[in-house]
Design an enzyme around this catalytic site. Structure first.
Site, PDB file in Angstrom:
ATOM      1  N   SER A  84       0.833  -1.198   0.000  1.00 12.47           N
ATOM      2  CA  SER A  84       0.000   0.000   0.000  1.00 12.47           C
ATOM      3  C   SER A  84       0.875   1.258   0.000  1.00 12.47           C
ATOM      4  O   SER A  84       1.670   1.463  -0.913  1.00 12.47           O
ATOM      5  CB  SER A  84      -0.964  -0.038   1.188  1.00 12.47           C
ATOM      6  OG  SER A  84      -1.953   0.949   1.087  1.00 12.47           O
ATOM      7  N   ASP A 139     -10.435  -3.495  -4.980  1.00  8.70           N
ATOM      8  CA  ASP A 139      -9.604  -2.474  -4.327  1.00  8.70           C
ATOM      9  C   ASP A 139      -9.684  -1.176  -5.124  1.00  8.70           C
ATOM     10  O   ASP A 139      -9.548  -1.195  -6.350  1.00  8.70           O
ATOM     11  CB  ASP A 139      -8.161  -2.998  -4.281  1.00  8.70           C
ATOM     12  CG  ASP A 139      -7.176  -2.058  -3.602  1.00  8.70           C
ATOM     13  OD1 ASP A 139      -7.590  -1.006  -3.084  1.00  8.70           O
ATOM     14  OD2 ASP A 139      -5.974  -2.396  -3.592  1.00  8.70           O
ATOM     15  N   HIS A 160      -8.327  -4.671  -0.417  1.00 13.35           N
ATOM     16  CA  HIS A 160      -7.079  -3.977  -0.104  1.00 13.35           C
ATOM     17  C   HIS A 160      -6.628  -4.357   1.308  1.00 13.35           C
ATOM     18  O   HIS A 160      -7.427  -4.440   2.247  1.00 13.35           O
ATOM     19  CB  HIS A 160      -7.283  -2.464  -0.169  1.00 13.35           C
ATOM     20  CG  HIS A 160      -6.021  -1.703   0.042  1.00 13.35           C
ATOM     21  ND1 HIS A 160      -5.133  -1.447  -0.980  1.00 13.35           N
ATOM     22  CD2 HIS A 160      -5.470  -1.166   1.162  1.00 13.35           C
ATOM     23  CE1 HIS A 160      -4.102  -0.787  -0.497  1.00 13.35           C
ATOM     24  NE2 HIS A 160      -4.272  -0.609   0.797  1.00 13.35           N
TER      25      HIS A 160
END
Length: 320
Positions: free
Chosen positions: A167, A262, A292
């Site tokens: 991320s 996501d 995610h």
């Protein structure tokens, strides 16, 4: 979540986390002018710590500190069995640049170390909104330089070095590789492990439209994260903050793991295409039905375990 594409184990894990979140005070996304971010960060990280335990034990798991850039940067160091120096993954944790830590991501780092038979070093970089771009990037650069130049003192092999993250951590890893390339620094990276990364500051992609709400990470949260990580709009255009805007030629081989459901999926697919067009060696895998941040579900969701195993195989190949 009623989406039929959602993996059943992923759905059960998400429901469990939602139930735990409902049992604590709501997390408010405080603007800097509203006061310290300590309280929401503590709530978020406490929630994530409920799934951070367990997993493999390494020969060494300890914290070490580097005096760099006017502060002592804490680093989590995991070493496997056997005599070093060990091939090394420098892994940068995610959390929207505002939360997460080497504690919330400790199990994931240990899973990589055990599965790939490598050392893992995780920097506990300064978070936003207290520290804005490029502070985190520069601190991670300082840790990576240490590993490349003096890592042997920690039992690490600087000649077998991979940089990775998830991320916002994948954003920092990709941005750091570009940062070092532009600076002409010869850090011998053998690869980039990029898990569902933040690669651009746009919000008009197909996945943002499809997964804006109801799938964990939301458009609202991403807009907040960008606003406090890069409060100056011009910084959100920097290739070191938004790597998808960069010339990607010359980057080391990349492994991209992409979550299907996501808001960031579109920019991950775009990153894969642009890397290939730039002549970079790329492997990628889409994990169907995942949300995610699904790697925090390692040990709970089989697809998270599969992602670790696939990354470990790729890491072993990169380390030679």
């Amino acid at each position: 979540m009623a989406d039929p594409r959602l993996d059943p184990e992923m759905a059960r894990f998400a429901a469990m986390m939602e139930e735990r979140a409902a049992a604590q005070p709501p997390i408010r996304l405080l603007r800097p002018e509203e006061g310290p971010f300590d309280a929401p960060r503590a709530l978020n990280d406490a929630l994530n710590m409920t799934v951070a335990g367990g997993g493999p034990k390494l020969a060494v798991s300890e914290d070490r500190w580097l005096l760099r850039r006017g502060r002592r940067i804490q680093c989590r160091v995991h070493l496997p069995e056997g005599k070093g120096p060990h091939p090394t993954l420098v892994y940068i944790h995610g959390g929207g640049w505002v939360w997460g830590s080497i504690d919330t991501h400790d199990r994931l780092m240990r899973e990589y170390a055990a599965a790939a038979g490598c050392a893992v070093v995780g920097p506990d970089y300064s978070l936003s909104p207290e520290a804005a771009f490029p502070t985190a990037l520069e601190e991670c650069a300082a840790v990576l330089r240490f590993v490349a130049e003096e890592g042997a003192s920690w039992g690490l092999d600087p000649a077998r070095l991979v940089l990775g993250g998830d991320s916002a951590g994948a954003n920092l890893a990709a941005g750091l590789a570009l940062y070092l390339r532009e600076a002409g620094e010869t850090v011998p990276l053998r690869g980039l492990l990029l898990n569902y990364g933040v690669f651009d500051s746009r919000f008009d992609t197909p996945s943002y439209r499809e997964f804006a709400t109801g799938y964990g990470l939301s458009e609202e949260r991403m807009r907040f994260y960008w606003s406090v990580y890069a409060p100056r709009p011009v910084d959100r255009l920097s290739p070191f903050a938004a790597p998808l805007r960069a010339d990607l030629r010359g980057l080391p081989p990349c492994l991209l793991h992409i979550a299907e459901l996501d808001v960031l999926a579109s920019e991950n697919f775009a990153m894969e295409r642009k890397l290939r067009e730039a002549g970079v060696e790329v492997e990628s895998e889409l994990f169907a039905g995942t949300l995610h941040g699904f790697l925090r579900a390692v040990g709970h969701v089989p697809k998270a375990d599969q992602a670790v195993a696939k990354a470990a195989s790729w890491l072993r190949a990169r380390f030679g």
